[in-house]
Design an enzyme around this catalytic site. Structure first.
Site, short mmCIF file in Angstrom:
data_model
loop_
_atom_site.label_atom_id
_atom_site.label_comp_id
_atom_site.label_asym_id
_atom_site.label_seq_id
_atom_site.Cartn_x
_atom_site.Cartn_y
_atom_site.Cartn_z
N ASN A 331 0.71 -1.30 -0.41
CA ASN A 331 0.32 0.06 0.14
C ASN A 331 0.64 1.25 -0.15
O ASN A 331 0.61 2.12 0.53
CB ASN A 331 -0.70 -0.02 0.76
CG ASN A 331 -1.98 1.08 1.07
OD1 ASN A 331 -2.43 1.58 -0.37
ND2 ASN A 331 -2.84 1.02 1.85
N HIS A 362 -8.45 3.78 8.63
CA HIS A 362 -8.68 3.25 8.72
C HIS A 362 -10.11 2.35 9.54
O HIS A 362 -10.80 1.96 8.61
CB HIS A 362 -7.15 2.16 9.12
CG HIS A 362 -6.48 1.24 8.34
ND1 HIS A 362 -4.90 2.66 8.50
CD2 HIS A 362 -6.01 0.79 7.66
CE1 HIS A 362 -4.78 1.85 7.71
NE2 HIS A 362 -4.46 0.64 6.97
#
Length: 492
Positions: A331, A362
């Site tokens: 990522n 998140h």
């Protein structure tokens, strides 16, 4: 909401056995291939106006969003519209703060809505694209802040390159945030990188490794980059399907298996989970390369490179012998966003604050708290042990190979112990159940490692070794990655 192609999606879901939400999502990604090819060839900037190119990408992006998410697409539109209004009418000195608060606040509500309606589930909804949208709108706001409210002497090299001295037009802003080839799964580039791609100037200003502009008679072909990434993504999804029919997460705590067997099962399960992300990330990178987005210049041999929007480096992750090798390949574009909007800007505890922003981004599953604490402890412990132990294994090539083999196994055991909690379970009860089946050994060993006295001499404490510098966070570099197991977006 009326969806004229829903019968097609339902038929495809029935034939493949996959859930309808995943079928919609993946089918639209594959539909992007012919649309992307048409975008680069027939709507090439040399023969098409910028307005046409922007409208084409926006209209298809809206269509994709409504086909995939229905009414939830209005949430993304609301975030974009409000952020543009703030960009247009608020002070450049404060616009980045207002944008961050609005975008992250909206996303927080979305995360809470998801927890309330699908706790522990993996249905594909608007929260994934909204997480990407937060990255886009905040990157633009900070770029405008840098260009209009700060002096060049206050900016680092990346900020000077990406700054905006004028507010983007509404068409440019909607094109950047809502285009069809990045809306569903990214990847996220900067606003300047996107506008250069739309205008075609990304090819005209291509530079080699010595930062010299290279004159070219024609644009580089993306054929090999597109094909290779597509093939790799198909391999990844094939591996995922095979392993899904071979291993199950329940086997990770099955008492009929001994500890060594459970460790192997955990590794196979986590590898299976990673291939799902590899599939989507490589697929969308391939799509974007087909449109012309992702060209990053030429190497010293004059070969075109297409890694501007590369989000994952599979071999770096799977062959890693340290945690840094994993996080630098996983990522990567989210790591760049965190660096650009937080780490490079704050003056107080940048690492801690960036970890906090990453955790907030998140979501609010309590399992994330356990995992972030675990990886924070593991990261600190691994650096300490590396500094203490590694010098004893550098005396010969055989010892180096032995050290690499041992650290490979340790890295992946400890990594998978955290990832299986973060990616697969999210819920604390299930996560702790699998952790307890391994007697909490990775967490206990990492904690005990912190208690080992540092026997290095004073000089090594004052002057980091070359290895330590390699593992340290480079505040001006492009590979800062403060989180492991980022739960983006293949099936979030």
């Amino acid at each position: 909401m009326f969806n004229p192609v829903e019968p097609f999606f339902q038929s495809l879901a029935k034939d493949t056995g996959f859930p309808i939400d995943q079928v919609r999502y993946i089918a639209l990604l594959f539909f992007s291939y012919p649309l992307g090819y048409f975008y680069r060839t027939l709507l090439h900037p040399s023969r098409t106006s910028l307005t046409t190119r922007y409208l084409y990408a926006i209209i298809l992006g809206l269509l994709f969003g409504f086909l995939c998410f229905g009414w939830q697409m209005y949430v993304l539109l609301a975030v974009v519209v409000v952020c543009y209004a703030m960009l247009k009418w608020t002070s450049p000195g404060k616009v980045q703060r207002y944008t961050m608060v609005w975008a992250m606040g909206s996303m927080s509500v979305a995360h809470l809505y998801r927890i309330a309606t699908d706790y522990g589930g993996w249905s594909l909804d608007f929260t994934g694209p909204l997480m990407l949208m937060v990255q886009k709108v905040t990157l633009v706001a900070y770029a405008l802040h840098d260009g209009k409210a700060r002096k060049d002497s206050q900016l680092n090299a990346d900020q000077r390159q990406q700054k905006l001295v004028t507010c983007p037009s509404l068409l440019e802003y909607l094109g950047y945030t809502l285009n069809f080839h990045t809306l569903l799964a990214g990847p996220t580039c900067t606003f300047k990188e996107y506008t250069a791609f739309v205008s075609g100037s990304n090819f005209k200003t291509a530079k080699d490794d010595d930062n010299k502009v290279l004159p070219r008679s024609k644009e580089p072909s993306a054929f090999f980059a597109v094909l290779s990434k597509l093939v790799y993504s198909l391999i990844a999804i094939t591996v995922f399907i095979v392993l899904s029919n071979t291993v199950s997460t329940e086997d990770c705590w099955d008492p009929t298996h001994n500890l060594a067997q459970r460790i192997l099962i955990m590794y196979l399960n986590c590898f299976r989970m990673r291939t799902k992300y590899y599939f989507v990330w490589l697929l969308v990178e391939s799509v974007n390369n087909l449109t012309g987005l992702g060209f990053s210049g030429y190497n010293k041999e004059g070969k075109a490179e297409w890694n501007l929007v590369t989000n994952v480096h599979v071999l770096d992750i799977e062959l890693a012998t340290s945690l840094r090798g994993v996080v630098s390949g996983w990522n990567a574009l989210t790591a760049n966003w965190l660096r650009r909007v937080c780490y490079d800007r704050v003056t107080f505890s940048p690492t801690l604050l960036t970890f906090g922003l990453s955790a907030w981004w998140h979501g609010f599953y309590p399992g994330y708290v356990f995992v972030f604490v675990y990886f924070a402890v593991q990261t600190t412990a691994s650096k300490k042990l590396r500094r203490l132990v590694r010098p004893y294994f550098q005396t010969s090539m055989e010892m180096k190979w032995f050290y690499d083999a041992i650290t490979f196994f340790i890295t992946h055991i400890f990594l998978d112990y955290g990832l299986i909690f973060a990616i697969e379970f999210l819920r604390v009860d299930k996560g702790l159940r699998v952790w307890s089946s391994y007697y909490y050994l990775p967490m206990l060993m990492s904690t005990l490692a912190l208690l080992i006295p540092d026997s290095t001499n004073s000089r090594s404490k004052d002057v980091p070794s070359k290895a330590d510098k390699t593992e340290s966070i480079d505040k001006n570099g492009s590979t800062f990655t403060p989180s492991v197991g980022d739960n983006l977006i293949a099936s979030n």
